[in-house]
Scaffold this motif. Structure first.
Motif, PDB file in Angstrom:
ATOM      1  N   ILE A   9       0.345   8.433  -1.968  1.00 28.00           N
ATOM      2  CA  ILE A   9      -0.242   8.756  -0.297  1.00 28.00           C
ATOM      3  C   ILE A   9      -1.300   9.641  -0.740  1.00 28.00           C
ATOM      4  O   ILE A   9      -2.013   9.685   0.467  1.00 28.00           O
ATOM      5  N   HIS A  10      -1.260  10.117  -2.254  1.00 33.18           N
ATOM      6  CA  HIS A  10      -2.866  10.897  -2.055  1.00 33.18           C
ATOM      7  C   HIS A  10      -4.300   9.956  -2.410  1.00 33.18           C
ATOM      8  O   HIS A  10      -5.269  11.193  -2.456  1.00 33.18           O
ATOM      9  N   PHE A  11      -4.270   8.962  -2.654  1.00 30.32           N
ATOM     10  CA  PHE A  11      -5.583   8.327  -3.483  1.00 30.32           C
ATOM     11  C   PHE A  11      -6.023   7.723  -2.101  1.00 30.32           C
ATOM     12  O   PHE A  11      -5.384   7.377  -1.033  1.00 30.32           O
ATOM     13  N   CYS A  12      -7.178   7.568  -2.554  1.00 28.19           N
ATOM     14  CA  CYS A  12      -8.151   8.088  -1.091  1.00 28.19           C
ATOM     15  C   CYS A  12      -8.870   6.222  -2.395  1.00 28.19           C
ATOM     16  O   CYS A  12     -10.197   7.126  -3.381  1.00 28.19           O
ATOM     17  N   ALA A  13      -8.941   5.249  -1.727  1.00 32.35           N
ATOM     18  CA  ALA A  13     -10.266   4.585  -2.523  1.00 32.35           C
ATOM     19  C   ALA A  13     -11.682   4.871  -2.685  1.00 32.35           C
ATOM     20  O   ALA A  13     -12.110   4.572  -3.123  1.00 32.35           O
ATOM     21  N   THR A  14     -11.736   4.710  -1.321  1.00 27.00           N
ATOM     22  CA  THR A  14     -12.923   4.821  -0.473  1.00 27.00           C
ATOM     23  C   THR A  14     -13.063   6.147   0.220  1.00 27.00           C
ATOM     24  O   THR A  14     -12.386   6.114   1.372  1.00 27.00           O
ATOM     25  N   LEU A  15     -13.812   7.401   0.128  1.00 30.17           N
ATOM     26  CA  LEU A  15     -14.160   8.264   1.395  1.00 30.17           C
ATOM     27  C   LEU A  15     -15.565   7.819   2.194  1.00 30.17           C
ATOM     28  O   LEU A  15     -16.688   8.089   1.041  1.00 30.17           O
TER      29      LEU A  15
END
Length: 98
Positions: A9-15
């Motif tokens: 849940i903490h992963f963001c592929a692209t901000l």
């Protein structure tokens, strides 16, 4: 479920920055507030062909992992990518003979 960044849940592929649409950060961990080195393990070896990064093989694991409700990819996808890397590695003897 493989406990890797894609399934966390903490992963963001692209901000993205709404004020500057051209500004993007890839592979961000919101919990660690840091970039994830997607090639920390994969780049330790030489390969014959293109290879998958640690996110794609499931090797990007973290003690802060918290599972998503739904995995990003099935476990078989990560295992297939890991096997592809293993089969594509150049061993020391092979590397020295080139």
């Amino acid at each position: 479920m493989i406990k890797t960044c894609y399934n966390c849940i903490h992963f963001c592929a692209t901000l993205c920055d709404a004020a500057d649409p051209g500004y993007r950060i890839h592979n961000w961990c919101k919990c660690r507030n840091a970039l994830i080195d997607a090639y920390a393990m994969a780049d330790r070896f030489e390969y014959k062909d293109l290879y998958c990064d640690d996110l794609e093989t499931g090797d990007a694991v973290c003690y802060l992992f918290e599972p998503k409700d739904k995995p990003a990819f099935p476990d078989e996808w990560f295992l297939k990518n890991r096997q592809k890397n293993l089969e594509s590695r150049i061993d020391e003897a092979e590397f020295q003979n080139e």
